[in-house]
Scaffold this motif. Structure first.
Motif, PDB file in Angstrom:
ATOM      1  N   PHE A   1       7.141   0.716  -8.340  1.00  0.00           N
ATOM      2  CA  PHE A   1       6.982   0.867  -6.891  1.00  0.00           C
ATOM      3  C   PHE A   1       6.076  -0.224  -6.335  1.00  0.00           C
ATOM      4  O   PHE A   1       6.333  -0.759  -5.257  1.00  0.00           O
ATOM      5  CB  PHE A   1       6.400   2.247  -6.578  1.00  0.00           C
ATOM      6  N   MET A   2       5.029  -0.550  -7.074  1.00  0.00           N
ATOM      7  CA  MET A   2       4.141  -1.633  -6.654  1.00  0.00           C
ATOM      8  C   MET A   2       4.904  -2.952  -6.578  1.00  0.00           C
ATOM      9  O   MET A   2       4.753  -3.711  -5.611  1.00  0.00           O
ATOM     10  CB  MET A   2       2.979  -1.779  -7.636  1.00  0.00           C
ATOM     11  N   ALA A   3       5.729  -3.215  -7.594  1.00  0.00           N
ATOM     12  CA  ALA A   3       6.490  -4.459  -7.613  1.00  0.00           C
ATOM     13  C   ALA A   3       7.468  -4.526  -6.443  1.00  0.00           C
ATOM     14  O   ALA A   3       7.638  -5.583  -5.818  1.00  0.00           O
ATOM     15  CB  ALA A   3       7.244  -4.586  -8.940  1.00  0.00           C
ATOM     16  N   THR A   4       8.096  -3.400  -6.126  1.00  0.00           N
ATOM     17  CA  THR A   4       8.999  -3.364  -4.974  1.00  0.00           C
ATOM     18  C   THR A   4       8.237  -3.626  -3.685  1.00  0.00           C
ATOM     19  O   THR A   4       8.709  -4.353  -2.800  1.00  0.00           O
ATOM     20  CB  THR A   4       9.708  -2.001  -4.899  1.00  0.00           C
ATOM     21  N   GLY A   5       7.036  -3.057  -3.573  1.00  0.00           N
ATOM     22  CA  GLY A   5       6.222  -3.307  -2.397  1.00  0.00           C
ATOM     23  C   GLY A   5       5.853  -4.771  -2.242  1.00  0.00           C
ATOM     24  O   GLY A   5       5.898  -5.316  -1.134  1.00  0.00           O
TER      25      GLY A   5
ATOM     26  N   LEU B   1       0.823  -1.207   0.000  1.00  0.00           N
ATOM     27  CA  LEU B   1       0.000   0.000   0.000  1.00  0.00           C
ATOM     28  C   LEU B   1       0.858   1.259   0.000  1.00  0.00           C
ATOM     29  O   LEU B   1       0.646   2.177  -0.810  1.00  0.00           O
ATOM     30  CB  LEU B   1      -0.923  -0.007   1.225  1.00  0.00           C
ATOM     31  N   ILE B   2       1.844   1.310   0.884  1.00  0.00           N
ATOM     32  CA  ILE B   2       2.676   2.512   1.000  1.00  0.00           C
ATOM     33  C   ILE B   2       3.513   2.717  -0.258  1.00  0.00           C
ATOM     34  O   ILE B   2       3.639   3.850  -0.758  1.00  0.00           O
ATOM     35  CB  ILE B   2       3.576   2.418   2.244  1.00  0.00           C
ATOM     36  N   ASN B   3       4.075   1.645  -0.802  1.00  0.00           N
ATOM     37  CA  ASN B   3       4.871   1.790  -2.022  1.00  0.00           C
ATOM     38  C   ASN B   3       4.009   2.209  -3.206  1.00  0.00           C
ATOM     39  O   ASN B   3       4.431   3.016  -4.037  1.00  0.00           O
ATOM     40  CB  ASN B   3       5.600   0.477  -2.331  1.00  0.00           C
ATOM     41  N   THR B   4       2.807   1.652  -3.293  1.00  0.00           N
ATOM     42  CA  THR B   4       1.898   2.056  -4.369  1.00  0.00           C
ATOM     43  C   THR B   4       1.520   3.525  -4.227  1.00  0.00           C
ATOM     44  O   THR B   4       1.505   4.280  -5.214  1.00  0.00           O
ATOM     45  CB  THR B   4       0.626   1.193  -4.345  1.00  0.00           C
ATOM     46  N   LEU B   5       1.244   3.943  -3.001  1.00  0.00           N
ATOM     47  CA  LEU B   5       0.884   5.334  -2.752  1.00  0.00           C
ATOM     48  C   LEU B   5       2.031   6.270  -3.127  1.00  0.00           C
ATOM     49  O   LEU B   5       1.827   7.287  -3.811  1.00  0.00           O
ATOM     50  CB  LEU B   5       0.509   5.504  -1.283  1.00  0.00           C
ATOM     51  N   TYR B   6       3.235   5.935  -2.707  1.00  0.00           N
ATOM     52  CA  TYR B   6       4.390   6.770  -3.047  1.00  0.00           C
ATOM     53  C   TYR B   6       4.649   6.769  -4.551  1.00  0.00           C
ATOM     54  O   TYR B   6       5.052   7.778  -5.120  1.00  0.00           O
ATOM     55  CB  TYR B   6       5.633   6.279  -2.301  1.00  0.00           C
TER      56      TYR B   6
END
Length: 258
Positions: free
Chosen positions: A175-179, A135-140
């Motif tokens: 960013f989503m993939a990293t999350g 969630l946080i990585n997607t948001l960022y």
């Protein structure tokens, strides 16, 4: 670069094992009931022939993957929604900042009391733990989208949905993939921790508990080694997938050289 990193990592692991072997055999020398790495590795190699361990490994894998998939399905749309609607994000942010720091392992006893179904309880705590990094990585990622690119598309008459699909989502995808990759390791920790605390019929954590009750420290650590191997393999595969799918991103950020 990838082969060089793998070689350095292998050398580091081998060196750590050798130092551990020397320390246990010649420094501790029977003063501590702890098996040397050679014994642990020997038991780890033989564990795949143990039907109980294989059943436990399969149960852990199912809970791990199920929880991670559910967390991804929940967190990615939620992160996209919050990133696309800043007023909503500012309203919900205090709640997120309150819930996010709560240690996920700490909610396992509460989950045991509230959720009577064993497998559902374990998957639930995995989902709770894995949701946050995604969630946080997607948001960022949504907030990091180049505003010039969005304005350029709007200037050609594209609406908000088209801007979201054509610009924001592709830009935020790395960013989503990293999350997801970060959440993968956290999900495995919670999968094993839930089995250790809640017990059950099968699982790596259940196998560790049974080995401990029989004073088989070597088997406990051998099963733990397998949990580490699973986490390392998953990280390598996901990182390789990131590089292949988002080569443009790694080249732009220099992540490919790190």
């Amino acid at each position: 670069m990838t082969r060089a990193r793998l070689l350095r990592g292998a050398i580091g692991v081998a060196g750590f094992i050798v130092l551990g072997e020397l320390f246990i055999r010649f420094v501790v020398n029977g003063q501590l009931e702890f098996p040397p790495p050679s014994t642990i590795l020997r038991e780890a190699v033989s564990l795949p022939a143990d039907s109980d361990f294989i059943a436990g490994l399969g149960a852990t894998l199912i809970n791990w993957v199920t929880g991670l998939l559910i967390a991804t399905v929940i967190a990615v749309p939620a992160g996209v929604l919050l990133g696309a609607l800043p007023p909503v994000e500012r309203t919900i942010r205090p709640v997120l900042e309150f819930l996010r720091p709560i240690p996920s392992v700490a909610i396992i006893p509460l989950a045991i009391l509230l959720i009577p179904v064993d497998e559902l309880m374990k998957v639930s705590v995995i989902v709770y733990a894995a949701v946050w990094p995604i969630l946080i990585n997607t948001l960022y990622g949504m907030q990091d989208v180049d505003p010039v690119a969005k304005e350029s598309l709007r200037s050609f008459g594209f609406g908000p949905l088209a801007v979201l699909v054509r610009v924001s989502l592709p830009s935020a995808a790395p960013f989503m993939a990293t999350g997801v990759r970060i959440a993968c390791g956290i999900a495995l920790v919670l999968a094993v921790s839930a089995e250790l605390l809640a017990g059950g019929v099968a699982g790596i954590g259940v196998f560790v508990n049974l080995a401990g009750s029989g004073n088989r420290t070597d088997l406990m650590w051998a099963a733990t080694v397998w949990a580490g191997v699973l986490g390392a393999l998953a990280n390598v595969l996901l990182r390789a997938g990131e590089r292949r799918l988002f080569r443009w991103h790694t080249m732009r950020t220099g992540a490919a050289e790190q």
